[in-house]
Scaffold this motif. Structure first.
Motif, PDB file in Angstrom:
ATOM      1  N   GLY A 169       0.842  -1.189   0.000  1.00 54.55           N
ATOM      2  CA  GLY A 169       0.000   0.000   0.000  1.00 54.55           C
ATOM      3  C   GLY A 169       0.880   1.243   0.000  1.00 54.55           C
ATOM      4  O   GLY A 169       1.740   1.423  -0.869  1.00 54.55           O
ATOM      5  N   VAL A 170       0.690   2.072   1.021  1.00 52.27           N
ATOM      6  CA  VAL A 170       1.500   3.279   1.136  1.00 52.27           C
ATOM      7  C   VAL A 170       2.667   3.086   2.097  1.00 52.27           C
ATOM      8  O   VAL A 170       3.474   3.996   2.299  1.00 52.27           O
ATOM      9  N   ALA A 171       2.762   1.899   2.690  1.00 54.19           N
ATOM     10  CA  ALA A 171       3.813   1.635   3.675  1.00 54.19           C
ATOM     11  C   ALA A 171       5.053   1.083   2.986  1.00 54.19           C
ATOM     12  O   ALA A 171       4.967   0.300   2.047  1.00 54.19           O
ATOM     13  N   THR A 172       6.210   1.498   3.469  1.00 52.80           N
ATOM     14  CA  THR A 172       7.495   1.007   2.982  1.00 52.80           C
ATOM     15  C   THR A 172       8.180   0.251   4.115  1.00 52.80           C
ATOM     16  O   THR A 172       8.442   0.815   5.183  1.00 52.80           O
ATOM     17  N   ILE A 173       8.476  -1.020   3.874  1.00 52.66           N
ATOM     18  CA  ILE A 173       9.055  -1.878   4.909  1.00 52.66           C
ATOM     19  C   ILE A 173      10.468  -2.254   4.474  1.00 52.66           C
ATOM     20  O   ILE A 173      10.668  -2.823   3.407  1.00 52.66           O
ATOM     21  N   THR A 174      11.438  -1.924   5.308  1.00 51.24           N
ATOM     22  CA  THR A 174      12.835  -2.251   5.005  1.00 51.24           C
ATOM     23  C   THR A 174      13.199  -3.608   5.599  1.00 51.24           C
ATOM     24  O   THR A 174      12.547  -4.101   6.523  1.00 51.24           O
ATOM     25  N   ALA A 175      14.245  -4.200   5.057  1.00 47.34           N
ATOM     26  CA  ALA A 175      14.700  -5.513   5.527  1.00 47.34           C
ATOM     27  C   ALA A 175      15.264  -5.398   6.941  1.00 47.34           C
ATOM     28  O   ALA A 175      15.946  -4.426   7.280  1.00 47.34           O
ATOM     29  N   SER A 176      14.981  -6.405   7.761  1.00 50.05           N
ATOM     30  CA  SER A 176      15.474  -6.439   9.133  1.00 50.05           C
ATOM     31  C   SER A 176      16.599  -7.464   9.255  1.00 50.05           C
ATOM     32  O   SER A 176      16.555  -8.513   8.620  1.00 50.05           O
ATOM     33  N   PRO A 177      17.616  -7.166  10.059  1.00 50.44           N
ATOM     34  CA  PRO A 177      18.690  -8.150  10.257  1.00 50.44           C
ATOM     35  C   PRO A 177      18.239  -9.358  11.057  1.00 50.44           C
ATOM     36  O   PRO A 177      18.803 -10.440  10.934  1.00 50.44           O
ATOM     37  N   CYS A 178      17.204  -9.170  11.895  1.00 48.85           N
ATOM     38  CA  CYS A 178      16.651 -10.275  12.669  1.00 48.85           C
ATOM     39  C   CYS A 178      15.229  -9.908  13.085  1.00 48.85           C
ATOM     40  O   CYS A 178      14.874  -8.731  13.154  1.00 48.85           O
ATOM     41  N   VAL A 179      14.427 -10.928  13.361  1.00 51.85           N
ATOM     42  CA  VAL A 179      13.047 -10.719  13.800  1.00 51.85           C
ATOM     43  C   VAL A 179      12.767 -11.636  14.984  1.00 51.85           C
ATOM     44  O   VAL A 179      13.420 -12.663  15.176  1.00 51.85           O
ATOM     45  N   GLN A 180      11.789 -11.232  15.783  1.00 50.41           N
ATOM     46  CA  GLN A 180      11.366 -12.022  16.936  1.00 50.41           C
ATOM     47  C   GLN A 180      10.132 -12.835  16.564  1.00 50.41           C
ATOM     48  O   GLN A 180       9.163 -12.294  16.041  1.00 50.41           O
ATOM     49  N   CYS A 181      10.183 -14.127  16.818  1.00 48.05           N
ATOM     50  CA  CYS A 181       9.048 -15.012  16.582  1.00 48.05           C
ATOM     51  C   CYS A 181       8.928 -15.955  17.760  1.00 48.05           C
ATOM     52  O   CYS A 181       9.821 -16.778  18.000  1.00 48.05           O
ATOM     53  N   LEU A 182       7.832 -15.818  18.526  1.00 50.72           N
ATOM     54  CA  LEU A 182       7.628 -16.633  19.727  1.00 50.72           C
ATOM     55  C   LEU A 182       8.811 -16.498  20.673  1.00 50.72           C
ATOM     56  O   LEU A 182       9.297 -17.473  21.256  1.00 50.72           O
TER      57      LEU A 182
END
Length: 239
Positions: free
Chosen positions: A28-41
């Protein structure tokens, strides 16, 4: 989606970091940059899947709580120390530790130092003493054995359909093309892979570890007996 909390994680080799850092996704109108790491559970997953960040977070949390517990150690008898350490430290070392299968020896060694510190804290031993006799007296498996133990428990549950369907589908019994003595040994089919990451997947790791177990363990008819024999098996290997 919440623009401020949305992340995406590209899984790439280290040589592609420079390219990935400049990549974006537009929703949409949002721009999401790549993350070096993400939290999952509550597990930190990095783009190289080396679990280094997760290991660092686990060590930081365990060290923090060990320092706090040590301040009141003189008021705690040994049985209470064991319960506190198992509840706060060991539980963190065991949380999602199946993801550590195939990780570097450095990561395993860093976590092992934390377990050694916890054992010395309970037994009131100086840092110069070897931790191996302490772990044996406490009947604790070392980190690398705990990882294999967790994977093999998942494997047993998947084989007996006491696990999620997506895990049960990854466990394939070995069916030889002709009659062999190994047909009655409860073997699993090990698929071929060409990458280290493929060898660390559950389908490959579970089958490889399972096939190396003694037949008496693989043929247990209930989970409680299986866990008891499995821990005894790893305890003999470790000590």
């Amino acid at each position: 989606m919440n623009d401020g909390k949305t992340q995406y994680l590209p899984i790439v080799p280290k040589s592609a970091d420079a390219i990935v850092d400049k990549s974006v996704i537009r929703v949409g109108v949002a721009t999401i940059t790549a993350s070096p790491c993400v939290q999952c559970l509550d597990v930190c997953i990095d783009r190289h899947l080396d679990i280094k960040k997760q290991v660092s977070q686990t060590i930081s949390a365990c060290s923090f709580y060990l320092r706090n517990i040590n301040q009141i150690s003189r008021f705690l008898p040994r049985p209470t120390k064991e319960r506190v350490v198992n509840a706060i430290i060991t539980s963190r070392l065991d949380y999602s530790n199946a993801l550590l299968y195939g990780t570097s020896a450095i990561n395993i060694a860093r976590l092992q130092r934390i377990q050694n510190m916890a054992a010395r804290f309970i037994m009131r031993s100086p840092r110069s003493d070897s931790a191996t006799p302490l772990l044996r007296e406490l009947h604790w498996l070392p980190i690398v054995c705990r990882v294999d133990f967790k994977l093999l428990v998942f494997t047993y549950k998947a084989m007996h359909y006491d696990a999620p369907v997506y895990l049960c589908e990854l466990v394939c019994p070995y069916q030889p093309t002709r009659t062999l003595r190994s047909a009655n040994n409860s073997m699993l089919q090990v698929k071929r892979t060409r990458t280290k990451s493929g060898d660390c997947s559950f389908a490959i790791a579970a089958a490889s570890l399972w096939n190396n177990l003694p037949t008496v363990i693989k043929t247990c008819d209930n989970l409680t007996s299986y866990k008891r024999l499995l821990k005894t098996h790893f305890f003999r290997i470790a000590y």
